[in-house]
Write a protein that holds these residues in place. Structure first.
Motif, PDB file in Angstrom:
ATOM      1  N   ALA A 111      29.123  80.201  75.405  1.00  0.00           N
ATOM      2  CA  ALA A 111      27.696  80.452  75.177  1.00  0.00           C
ATOM      3  C   ALA A 111      27.173  81.429  76.224  1.00  0.00           C
ATOM      4  O   ALA A 111      27.472  81.300  77.416  1.00  0.00           O
ATOM      5  CB  ALA A 111      26.906  79.151  75.246  1.00  0.00           C
ATOM      6  N   PHE A 112      26.380  82.383  75.780  1.00  0.00           N
ATOM      7  CA  PHE A 112      25.782  83.351  76.694  1.00  0.00           C
ATOM      8  C   PHE A 112      24.564  82.757  77.394  1.00  0.00           C
ATOM      9  O   PHE A 112      23.794  81.999  76.803  1.00  0.00           O
ATOM     10  CB  PHE A 112      25.341  84.609  75.946  1.00  0.00           C
ATOM     11  CG  PHE A 112      26.469  85.450  75.437  1.00  0.00           C
ATOM     12  CD1 PHE A 112      27.238  86.205  76.309  1.00  0.00           C
ATOM     13  CD2 PHE A 112      26.763  85.484  74.079  1.00  0.00           C
ATOM     14  CE1 PHE A 112      28.283  86.988  75.844  1.00  0.00           C
ATOM     15  CE2 PHE A 112      27.801  86.268  73.606  1.00  0.00           C
ATOM     16  CZ  PHE A 112      28.569  87.013  74.484  1.00  0.00           C
ATOM     17  N   VAL A 113      24.410  83.123  78.652  1.00  0.00           N
ATOM     18  CA  VAL A 113      23.193  82.837  79.401  1.00  0.00           C
ATOM     19  C   VAL A 113      22.813  84.108  80.158  1.00  0.00           C
ATOM     20  O   VAL A 113      23.658  84.953  80.437  1.00  0.00           O
ATOM     21  CB  VAL A 113      23.363  81.659  80.389  1.00  0.00           C
ATOM     22  CG1 VAL A 113      23.700  80.376  79.654  1.00  0.00           C
ATOM     23  CG2 VAL A 113      24.433  81.972  81.426  1.00  0.00           C
ATOM     24  N   GLY A 114      21.539  84.257  80.465  1.00  0.00           N
ATOM     25  CA  GLY A 114      21.079  85.426  81.203  1.00  0.00           C
ATOM     26  C   GLY A 114      19.593  85.335  81.460  1.00  0.00           C
ATOM     27  O   GLY A 114      18.961  84.286  81.253  1.00  0.00           O
ATOM     28  N   LEU A 115      19.029  86.444  81.920  1.00  0.00           N
ATOM     29  CA  LEU A 115      17.612  86.496  82.237  1.00  0.00           C
ATOM     30  C   LEU A 115      16.950  87.674  81.537  1.00  0.00           C
ATOM     31  O   LEU A 115      17.488  88.784  81.514  1.00  0.00           O
ATOM     32  CB  LEU A 115      17.409  86.635  83.748  1.00  0.00           C
ATOM     33  CG  LEU A 115      17.838  85.459  84.630  1.00  0.00           C
ATOM     34  CD1 LEU A 115      17.728  85.856  86.105  1.00  0.00           C
ATOM     35  CD2 LEU A 115      16.976  84.235  84.344  1.00  0.00           C
ATOM     36  N   ASP A 116      15.777  87.406  80.980  1.00  0.00           N
ATOM     37  CA  ASP A 116      14.895  88.451  80.467  1.00  0.00           C
ATOM     38  C   ASP A 116      13.734  88.524  81.447  1.00  0.00           C
ATOM     39  O   ASP A 116      12.785  87.746  81.357  1.00  0.00           O
ATOM     40  CB  ASP A 116      14.417  88.089  79.064  1.00  0.00           C
ATOM     41  CG  ASP A 116      13.479  89.146  78.474  1.00  0.00           C
ATOM     42  OD1 ASP A 116      13.115  90.092  79.207  1.00  0.00           O
ATOM     43  OD2 ASP A 116      13.117  89.018  77.294  1.00  0.00           O
ATOM     44  N   GLY A 117      13.835  89.423  82.442  1.00  0.00           N
ATOM     45  CA  GLY A 117      12.907  89.392  83.555  1.00  0.00           C
ATOM     46  C   GLY A 117      13.171  88.143  84.369  1.00  0.00           C
ATOM     47  O   GLY A 117      14.281  87.922  84.843  1.00  0.00           O
ATOM     48  N   ALA A 118      12.158  87.285  84.483  1.00  0.00           N
ATOM     49  CA  ALA A 118      12.333  86.010  85.189  1.00  0.00           C
ATOM     50  C   ALA A 118      12.587  84.859  84.219  1.00  0.00           C
ATOM     51  O   ALA A 118      12.765  83.716  84.646  1.00  0.00           O
ATOM     52  CB  ALA A 118      11.097  85.710  86.033  1.00  0.00           C
ATOM     53  N   ASN A 119      12.624  85.155  82.924  1.00  0.00           N
ATOM     54  CA  ASN A 119      12.746  84.106  81.914  1.00  0.00           C
ATOM     55  C   ASN A 119      14.200  83.893  81.495  1.00  0.00           C
ATOM     56  O   ASN A 119      14.885  84.859  81.120  1.00  0.00           O
ATOM     57  CB  ASN A 119      11.915  84.469  80.676  1.00  0.00           C
ATOM     58  CG  ASN A 119      10.453  84.633  80.999  1.00  0.00           C
ATOM     59  OD1 ASN A 119       9.880  83.809  81.712  1.00  0.00           O
ATOM     60  ND2 ASN A 119       9.844  85.691  80.473  1.00  0.00           N
ATOM     61  N   VAL A 155      23.756  88.385  82.948  1.00  0.00           N
ATOM     62  CA  VAL A 155      24.391  87.866  81.728  1.00  0.00           C
ATOM     63  C   VAL A 155      25.803  87.390  82.052  1.00  0.00           C
ATOM     64  O   VAL A 155      26.562  88.064  82.746  1.00  0.00           O
ATOM     65  CB  VAL A 155      24.415  88.947  80.632  1.00  0.00           C
ATOM     66  CG1 VAL A 155      25.163  88.447  79.400  1.00  0.00           C
ATOM     67  CG2 VAL A 155      22.997  89.354  80.259  1.00  0.00           C
ATOM     68  N   ARG A 156      26.146  86.249  81.531  1.00  0.00           N
ATOM     69  CA  ARG A 156      27.473  85.666  81.737  1.00  0.00           C
ATOM     70  C   ARG A 156      27.739  84.650  80.637  1.00  0.00           C
ATOM     71  O   ARG A 156      26.843  84.352  79.823  1.00  0.00           O
ATOM     72  CB  ARG A 156      27.549  84.997  83.115  1.00  0.00           C
ATOM     73  CG  ARG A 156      26.602  83.846  83.295  1.00  0.00           C
ATOM     74  CD  ARG A 156      26.447  83.438  84.746  1.00  0.00           C
ATOM     75  NE  ARG A 156      25.630  82.228  84.889  1.00  0.00           N
ATOM     76  CZ  ARG A 156      24.311  82.212  84.880  1.00  0.00           C
ATOM     77  NH1 ARG A 156      23.647  83.336  84.687  1.00  0.00           N
ATOM     78  NH2 ARG A 156      23.652  81.080  85.039  1.00  0.00           N
ATOM     79  N   LEU A 157      28.951  84.127  80.637  1.00  0.00           N
ATOM     80  CA  LEU A 157      29.313  83.079  79.685  1.00  0.00           C
ATOM     81  C   LEU A 157      29.441  81.748  80.409  1.00  0.00           C
ATOM     82  O   LEU A 157      30.048  81.662  81.472  1.00  0.00           O
ATOM     83  CB  LEU A 157      30.637  83.408  78.995  1.00  0.00           C
ATOM     84  CG  LEU A 157      30.595  84.435  77.875  1.00  0.00           C
ATOM     85  CD1 LEU A 157      32.003  84.872  77.502  1.00  0.00           C
ATOM     86  CD2 LEU A 157      29.873  83.869  76.647  1.00  0.00           C
ATOM     87  N   GLU A 158      28.884  80.729  79.810  1.00  0.00           N
ATOM     88  CA  GLU A 158      29.150  79.353  80.210  1.00  0.00           C
ATOM     89  C   GLU A 158      29.898  78.731  79.048  1.00  0.00           C
ATOM     90  O   GLU A 158      29.303  78.412  78.018  1.00  0.00           O
ATOM     91  CB  GLU A 158      27.857  78.611  80.527  1.00  0.00           C
ATOM     92  CG  GLU A 158      27.162  79.133  81.781  1.00  0.00           C
ATOM     93  CD  GLU A 158      25.927  78.341  82.172  1.00  0.00           C
ATOM     94  OE1 GLU A 158      25.529  77.449  81.384  1.00  0.00           O
ATOM     95  OE2 GLU A 158      25.366  78.625  83.238  1.00  0.00           O
ATOM     96  N   GLY A 159      31.228  78.598  79.197  1.00  0.00           N
ATOM     97  CA  GLY A 159      32.060  78.264  78.059  1.00  0.00           C
ATOM     98  C   GLY A 159      32.104  79.464  77.136  1.00  0.00           C
ATOM     99  O   GLY A 159      32.511  80.556  77.533  1.00  0.00           O
TER     100      GLY A 159
END
Length: 322
Positions: free
Chosen positions: A90-98, A84-88
């Motif tokens: 907005a959050f981005v991350g992974l749920d398993g491989a998704n 999990v991290r921020l791009e600007g």
């Protein structure tokens, strides 16, 4: 382009959180003018004392909510999220491989850290993406779980109504009147929910988004931090505010974000550490003395943008700050 109704609604929220009564030394514009100019891309704006939200320091929380961790994030269904991290904002991350992005974090849980070292659960209740030039500003309604198990808004206005926050990487030192107070800490493991109406969020609305770059390729991270000092009149760079909510201030820079639209008196020059210099025409309610602020000849000279000044502020007030 925003309709008038949307502009009024947005401005009412900002005024409710961060502003107060205008000084009698400056003729206050009409309410409609005030609301329009709070979110004006250039020119005069209303300052405020708070670095972040009003209610982030209260008895129930047991101390200031100083940061939020990326690790330990859970999806709305309770599954662990990774990377999990921020791009600007907005959050981005992974749920398993998704991949999980943007609106996929609605209902997500995070772990907040308090000033006393303890933690508390946080929950994202709603997410709204900005539009137009602010499409990279994502707003979050966030709740914390109280000792009775109930969920309450992390960010509130002066009446106690919930307001949104902008997620921004890193954390701040919320201490006042000490070395390091008000400083931005570039902690890669943590982020901040910056409550709307307080300085961190206001400066992003002014155009100083710390993840963005100016037209000349210059990072705006330094301008954002300088702006948080300026909004709060943190002249000494120690986290202490020397103003009251609702004072007018004009700001401009050499990065092409804010332009000088007023013929007011120079107040100060600002960088990440506070004021590089300031004049007798400030928003301060009492004389200010800063041992660490050295005199710069011709305070407010735009040539100083070439030697470290990020922002210059002006004030219409005749108060004495020296």
């Amino acid at each position: 382009m925003m309709t008038l109704q949307r502009v009024v609604a947005a401005c009412l929220a900002v005024v409710a959180v961060g502003c107060g009564t205008e000084s009698s030394e400056f003729e206050a514009p009409s309410l409609r003018t005030q609301m329009a100019e709070v979110v004006s891309p250039n020119g005069r704006n209303l300052n405020g004392r708070n670095l972040n939200g009003r209610n982030l320091n209260n008895a129930e929380l047991g101390g200031m909510l100083v940061s939020v961790a990326y690790t330990g994030a859970l999806s709305s269904s309770g599954k662990a999220l990774s990377n999990v991290r921020l791009e600007g904002s907005a959050f981005v991350g992974l749920d398993g491989a998704n991949p999980v992005t943007g609106m996929g974090f609605n209902g997500a849980r995070f772990v907040g850290k308090l000033g006393d070292g303890s933690t508390l659960p946080l929950r994202v209740d709603t997410i709204t993406q900005g539009s137009g030039v602010d499409s990279d500003l994502w707003s979050y309604r966030v709740s914390y779980q109280g000792t009775d198990g109930a969920w309450r808004a992390v960010c509130q206005d002066s009446s106690g109504a919930a307001v949104s926050a902008i997620a921004v990487a890193g954390r701040w030192d919320y201490r006042q009147g000490v070395t390091g107070g008000g400083e931005k800490i570039n902690d890669t493991a943590a982020f901040t929910f910056a409550c709307e109406g307080a300085a961190i969020a206001k400066c992003m609305h002014f155009g100083y988004k710390p993840w963005a770059t100016a037209s000349n390729g210059q990072s705006l991270a330094g301008h954002h931090q300088a702006c948080t000092r300026m909004v709060r009149a943190d002249f000494c760079g120690d986290g202490e505010s020397h103003t009251t909510d609702g004072q007018w201030v004009n700001l401009y820079d050499a990065a092409g974000v804010q332009g000088d639209t007023e013929s007011w008196s120079t107040e100060a020059e600002w960088n990440e550490g506070g004021a590089r210099c300031f004049t007798s025409q400030t928003r301060a309610q009492a004389p200010v003395t800063c041992a660490n602020v050295t005199a710069i000849a011709n305070c407010g000279d735009t040539a100083h943008f070439q030697s470290g000044t990020r922002i210059i502020s002006e004030t219409p007030y005749g108060t004495t700050g020296l």
